[in-house]
Every structure is written in C-alpha cells, then in structure tokens.
Design a protein around this motif. Structure first.
Motif, PDB file in Angstrom:
ATOM      1  N   LEU A  19       0.804  -1.224   0.000  1.00  6.24           N
ATOM      2  CA  LEU A  19       0.000   0.000   0.000  1.00  6.24           C
ATOM      3  C   LEU A  19       0.835   1.273   0.000  1.00  6.24           C
ATOM      4  O   LEU A  19       0.470   2.258  -0.637  1.00  6.24           O
ATOM      5  CB  LEU A  19      -0.923   0.023   1.236  1.00  6.24           C
ATOM      6  N   LEU A  27       4.024  -0.644   4.247  1.00  6.14           N
ATOM      7  CA  LEU A  27       2.672  -0.992   4.672  1.00  6.14           C
ATOM      8  C   LEU A  27       2.012  -1.868   3.616  1.00  6.14           C
ATOM      9  O   LEU A  27       1.975  -1.519   2.430  1.00  6.14           O
ATOM     10  CB  LEU A  27       1.852   0.283   4.885  1.00  6.14           C
ATOM     11  N   TYR A  28       1.507  -3.019   4.067  1.00  4.97           N
ATOM     12  CA  TYR A  28       0.823  -3.973   3.204  1.00  4.97           C
ATOM     13  C   TYR A  28      -0.574  -4.241   3.760  1.00  4.97           C
ATOM     14  O   TYR A  28      -0.885  -3.891   4.904  1.00  4.97           O
ATOM     15  CB  TYR A  28       1.575  -5.308   3.166  1.00  4.97           C
ATOM     16  N   GLN A  29      -1.395  -4.902   2.943  1.00  8.12           N
ATOM     17  CA  GLN A  29      -2.700  -5.378   3.401  1.00  8.12           C
ATOM     18  C   GLN A  29      -2.812  -6.855   3.073  1.00  8.12           C
ATOM     19  O   GLN A  29      -2.452  -7.285   1.975  1.00  8.12           O
ATOM     20  CB  GLN A  29      -3.838  -4.604   2.743  1.00  8.12           C
ATOM     21  N   ASP A  34      -6.527  -6.887   7.027  1.00 11.38           N
ATOM     22  CA  ASP A  34      -5.681  -6.338   8.084  1.00 11.38           C
ATOM     23  C   ASP A  34      -4.440  -5.684   7.467  1.00 11.38           C
ATOM     24  O   ASP A  34      -4.023  -6.024   6.358  1.00 11.38           O
ATOM     25  CB  ASP A  34      -5.234  -7.436   9.050  1.00 11.38           C
ATOM     26  N   LEU A  35      -3.839  -4.758   8.212  1.00 12.96           N
ATOM     27  CA  LEU A  35      -2.621  -4.105   7.750  1.00 12.96           C
ATOM     28  C   LEU A  35      -1.401  -4.858   8.274  1.00 12.96           C
ATOM     29  O   LEU A  35      -1.402  -5.362   9.405  1.00 12.96           O
ATOM     30  CB  LEU A  35      -2.581  -2.658   8.236  1.00 12.96           C
ATOM     31  N   SER A 102      -7.132  -2.495  10.667  1.00 13.48           N
ATOM     32  CA  SER A 102      -7.300  -1.419   9.697  1.00 13.48           C
ATOM     33  C   SER A 102      -8.270  -0.402  10.294  1.00 13.48           C
ATOM     34  O   SER A 102      -9.443  -0.709  10.536  1.00 13.48           O
ATOM     35  CB  SER A 102      -7.845  -1.974   8.380  1.00 13.48           C
TER      36      SER A 102
END
Length: 299
Positions: A19, A27-29, A34-35, A102
């Motif tokens: 992201l 930062l990923y999802q 969820d982050l 999130s």
C-alpha cells in the motif's frame, strides 16, 4: 527538494498487497483486510531518508513499541493483532513486523510536550507560545514546562515538514468530540510514559502519537514512544539552557551538519552515505534506549 535519496523497491509477497512506502515502514494489506507493517532499518534526517541504514533499528522500534503497548493497555486499546509473520514473508521480517487492525486514521500528529525544545522552542522565542498556548517568561532550551501540553501538528507527506496547528484548528478539522478525545488520550499516555521513563533514568521530553478510530472508539496506532517518535534524554545529564544529549539520531544530525560530511542541508544535493562509526554509534543509542526502558538485554 527532499525525500528519499534512493527510494526502495518494496518486496512483493504472495497474499499481501503493498500500500505505501513511508520513511521507515512498508505498509501492506493481507487478504483479511488487516494491515501488515514492516519496520525497515532506514533512517531520516532533515526531511531526507538517508542512503545508509542502521542495523536492527526497525526491530528496536517494533519491539519497543510492543513493550509500550503492554504498559499502556489499561489506558487505551492499540492496533496490534499479531506479531506472527504472514505466510510467504521473508525471514528478514522477523521481529520487525506487526499485523494490525485497519482503522480510520485521524489525520493529526498528536504531540505531547513536557519540556521546551525543538519547534516548540522556536515558537516560544518568537511569541512566548507553543501552538498558540501561552507559556511563562524565562523558559530556556530544555526547561521543564509547568504542566505537559498538547501541541498537535498536521501530517505531512514524505519530505515535507509537519506543521504545528492550534487545538481549535484540530477541532475544526476532525470535530470537537474527537479533538477532545485526542487531547485527553495524548496527555494521559504521555503522563504514564514519562513516569515509567523517569523511573529508568530517562526524561521523556516530548513525543508524538497517531490514533485511529474503530467505530467511535479511539485506538493507539503506528509506533509508540520510540527514539524515532520521541525525545529521550538521560536524566542524570539534564541541564536546561542548552541542547540535551538524546537517545536518537543525534549522531547522524551532528555529522551531517559538520564540515566532515561536506553536505549543505539548505542546498539541493541529497545527503551523503554515513561513515561506519556514525552508524555504529547510532545503533548503540537505539539499543541503549531499548535496554534502559525495558530492562531487557537486546542480545
């Protein structure tokens, strides 16, 4: 001009969508929504993300944040769901990765100050105020304030300065109820943390928090009470009227502004790579902050 000297190419991991690349964190999802926050070893100074990393820095930030979240859990909920590595993530992510809720993030840097320094000192010297709050005459660099104050700032993009704003401006942006919750939570967490730190021989001069909303409830997010988000000073050498030694990237800033670096912080050229002795000294300060606060050995 400022930002990344060399912007990293984020790692692609099956099941995760990248992201955002921040100064320090990727930062990923995940597929559940969820982050996934991964703290790198990057370091920034003077609005630049430097080309040299500080070994273990991201792990120190992550592990210290987890320790603080545990100290604060009776005051306010936090965003951490798990510290387990996502499937397919590289082993290098171990110890520096958080799976988090999130949230609807509140676009305000929530700063608490118990001592006068930094941008607060600059404003005070001009107007005897900080973020519009009047302070008494006669305060100097490093002076303890009569009481901790809430001095919010607007969040800036990478390479830009956060801008101090008044409480009234925060209320205008996010609403009076949320603004009041932010101020109360910021000062409550700061007051708890400053006592814990002082018991360990460290002054928590100021710190910044980020909060998100889960429904109508405020949740503490991002990193918390680390050398990147806080000014920690050794209590035994505190002396108002001068700049204080600190547990952060002081060695980096001092070297970059020295003649040895050859860098003009007001020019257009990006900063140079850090010499090994500056890297080692900075890593040692981060580790020392972790060990003094938690009482645990980093090794």
């Amino acid at each position: 001009m400022s930002g990344f000297v060399v912007k990293p190419e984020p790692l692609q991991v099956p099941g995760l969508v990248h992201l955002h690349t921040g100064k320090v964190r990727e930062l990923y999802q995940n597929e559940a929504g969820d982050l996934v926050m991964v703290a790198s070893d990057r370091i920034s100074a003077y609005d630049w993300v430097l080309p040299t990393e500080i070994p273990d820095k991201g792990k120190v930030l992550t592990q210290l944040s987890l320790w603080w979240f545990d100290q604060l859990r009776d005051l306010i909920p936090n965003h951490v769901l798990s510290t387990e590595l996502p499937a397919g993530a590289p082993a290098s992510w171990q110890g520096r990765t958080l799976v988090c809720k999130s949230l609807r993030m509140v676009p305000v840097e929530c700063v608490a100050r118990g001592y006068l320094t930094g941008s607060g000192l600059v404003e005070y010297n001009e107007s005897r105020t900080v973020c519009g709050l009047a302070l008494p005459e006669g305060l100097t660099d490093g002076a303890e304030l009569p009481a901790p104050i809430f001095t919010p700032a607007t969040k800036a993009a990478v390479g830009d300065h956060d801008e101090n704003v008044s409480y009234e401006e925060v209320a205008r942006q996010v609403g009076a109820d949320v603004a009041a919750q932010l101020r109360q939570a910021t000062l409550a967490v700061y007051n708890r943390a400053r006592v814990i730190a002082r018991d360990r021989g460290i002054i928590l001069a100021d710190t910044k928090f980020e909060f998100g909303l889960e429904g109508e409830s405020l949740v503490l997010a991002d990193e918390v009470l680390t050398p990147d988000s806080s000014r920690f000073w050794p209590a035994d050498s505190w002396q108002p009227g001068r700049a204080q030694p600190s547990f952060d990237k002081q060695f980096v800033r001092d070297w970059l502004t020295s003649a040895e670096s050859g860098w003009d912080r007001h020019g257009e050229q990006p900063p140079p790579a850090l010499p090994q002795q500056i890297v080692d000294a900075t890593r040692a300060k981060y580790v020392e902050a972790y060990e003094r606060l938690t009482g645990a050995s980093w090794s």
